[in-house]
Enzyme design. Sequence first.
Site, PDB file in Angstrom:
ATOM      1  CD  GLU A   1      -3.305   0.287   2.029  1.00 53.63           C
ATOM      2  OE1 GLU A   1      -4.160  -0.533   1.672  1.00 53.63           O
ATOM      3  OE2 GLU A   1      -3.294   0.776   3.163  1.00 53.63           O
TER       4      GLU A   1
ATOM      5  CG  HIS B   1       7.574 -30.384   0.800  1.00 51.10           C
ATOM      6  ND1 HIS B   1       7.855 -31.699   0.552  1.00 51.10           N
ATOM      7  CD2 HIS B   1       8.606 -29.923   1.552  1.00 51.10           C
ATOM      8  CE1 HIS B   1       8.985 -32.028   1.160  1.00 51.10           C
ATOM      9  NE2 HIS B   1       9.459 -30.970   1.771  1.00 51.10           N
TER      10      HIS B   1
ATOM     11  CE  LYS C   1     -12.499   2.003   1.179  1.00 53.14           C
ATOM     12  NZ  LYS C   1     -12.118   2.976   2.222  1.00 53.14           N
TER      13      LYS C   1
END
Lengths: 428, 428
Positions: B278, B299, B415
Amino acid sequence: MIKVDLQYSGLKDLKTEISESKIIEIHNMIQNKSGRGNDFLGWVEWPETFDKEEYNAMKQAANQLRSKIDTLVVIGIGGSYLGARAADEMIRGLNHIDKVKVIYAGHTMSSTYVAQLTKYLKDKNFGICVVSKSGTTTEPGIAFRRLEEQLISQVGLVKAKDLIVAVTDASRGALKTLADQKGYQTFTIPDDIGGRFSVLTPVGIFPLLVAGVNTDNIFAGALAAKKTLNANDLSNPAYQYAAARYLMNQKGYKAEALVTYELQMQLLNEWWKQLFGECEGKEGKGLYPTSMVFSTDLHSLGQWIQEGTRNVLFETVIKVKTPVLDANVPVDQANYDGLNYLTNKTFHEINSIAIEGVIDAHVNVGKMPNIVLEFEKMDDVQFGYLVYFFELAVAMSGYLLDINPFDQPGVEVYKYNMFKLLGKPGVK
Amino acid sequence: MIKVDLQYSGLKDLKTEISESKIIEIHNMIQNKSGRGNDFLGWVEWPETFDKEEYNAMKQAANQLRSKIDTLVVIGIGGSYLGARAADEMIRGLNHIDKVKVIYAGHTMSSTYVAQLTKYLKDKNFGICVVSKSGTTTEPGIAFRRLEEQLISQVGLVKAKDLIVAVTDASRGALKTLADQKGYQTFTIPDDIGGRFSVLTPVGIFPLLVAGVNTDNIFAGALAAKKTLNANDLSNPAYQYAAARYLMNQKGYKAEALVTYELQMQLLNEWWKQLFGECEGKEGKGLYPTSMVFSTDLHSLGQWIQEGTRNVLFETVIKVKTPVLDANVPVDQANYDGLNYLTNKTFHEINSIAIEGVIDAHVNVGKMPNIVLEFEKMDDVQFGYLVYFFELAVAMSGYLLDINPFDQPGVEVYKYNMFKLLGKPGVK
């Protein structure tokens, strides 16, 4: 049952970008087992050919174990636990309350984790499912020693025998010998199915049975996938996804993020990371597989996705059509938070609208390409379907890269180094 | 208390690769608050200047709440929960048993998660800590409505008042109004500290106090970092790390993986992803921050790291010197698994040797550059130290990229889209 939507990917009609005859050729390589790594294609027929007798024996053993314990410790690393955990979390959810809680070990050598786990288990009626083809992998090996000792000290040698089950090779290897000598029941890891493809074998199925998951439905979903994802060309959704991500890689993208909007699918993303990373990451090739969980990561990585470095990452977004459970936003007359405008919608409706809004923001404003995969529901049937879909897709995309998708030579390097530093007998 | 080891990074002496006067110039910008985003540099002095009176009030309120509940639900998204969760897991561990269990909500709109959580809480004595500067962010907003209603229906309006605490703006915003009107206690998010830097403010500290974590020690660690990471040049470990990752980016690397060998530090990695992603992901710049947990991911992603696409990713490996708890590998006379050669070593010794072996395999065989960060111990003091170390590092690396490390304009795009699609009043 899976729809692949490429409208936000920046790719044109797939057929104009990739040779469909190449797809058909690879399809035949997979079905006829004529390509590289063809010793490890047992998963292709598995939803039909799995051993029904062993399956019934597993059900019986799992029921017995389930009746005796409140906690199952699954000891395994990589493909020896990721599939079971992905299924358990996706199907049962994260705050599910049930008779048996499943806990994982053998995937870490953190002393603090191991020591805390042994404390936690002190007053639990626990059982152990240890999963290892060879039985000599260090991580699960030392975790099993520790927890086996604890179990015997808590319940005694005789009772412990009925609380330990090993999933391992049919006849060879250290774990098979150990289990036979000590009298632990064993189930078999097939020779022709590698760890990352093993979730539908006893590796995944036995722990899931103990957890109380409906594995009949998982097999039904995998079988449905085998039957419906049968086209040999680009009309096959698994091949559409494989071709699309291959083309993104060819265009210069280096990393893929599998994006889920459901917290309980995070472990499926981890399973997917192993499947694609281990199949494709060789000979200097392969996309870097990464994972995100939205909304939460929109408030973390969202800024980077929206405006950070371009032409490195693309997103593959998983949309779930129908919720298992839904919830309403309660009305609050005072409306201090101004959210009353949402009270006529359910959480799932709001989440679905968020997905639309985010795709538009990332793709159209942020120039971050998106592939969208839509499936029906987070249930047992769909889990089986998704597993087969991704397995078929990675076989195609691995062969498109012209590598062997079914080996993992690079994993041996660190093991060798570690054995040497630890002074393992015979390692120079 | 943190050592930055660049011997495996492929970088030469930092001073020959980057201008030290640039480092000094940025150091002064941070300390004098003269750079871009200087309204949000409150975190620099915070370990000294935090409000002691409010801290004491928090301790009192937290003790009262802790005495009444068995479960604390922290409702927040991004920086409003990641720091507290990272601290709680790193310090208390993953299978810690304590009076109060902390659960998170408001970071997802998954209907299944929310519905399962409400079921789970039905027979719990739970309290709520809701964290939001504005109170209008959709995710925590709707989760709070739902859980507030549930709590009131479980214990009644009067008792619920003592079980809900809001961490929010000092005077403005929907959550502040709501809390004041309904009589919930509030603590303050300072105006000059952004969400991703807020773990040492009431945002992180209040939930940690309820969880029973020693926050005095966290502050002591942060203060020690402020005092010892005070050099204005490349002798400062925070600036060494910042410069090294900046240089890797300049050399063409696009992504960084923060690697931990301790499961309980996974959430610290998630907190780090937000902090760096950010701060840096803007104007088409910034490394893609990703996370790995070894051994398990060896793995999974191990194959890709060892042999996959090169010159895209580098690793930053966190080594913990001293374990909080240790454990031995038991002796087994039969030695079927051949692991008796490890019985003279503890888990932590084996894990530490694995780190050496992996670094050698990745760097020398795989040509995957590694930065190594070594710190003492996974405790409260070191958590505070690490937080300040990374905050100082990202300020330096953000300014080196010539962006504003302290804003997040890209988070608004989704948003806005979502509000429009949801029909929020006033949004067109």
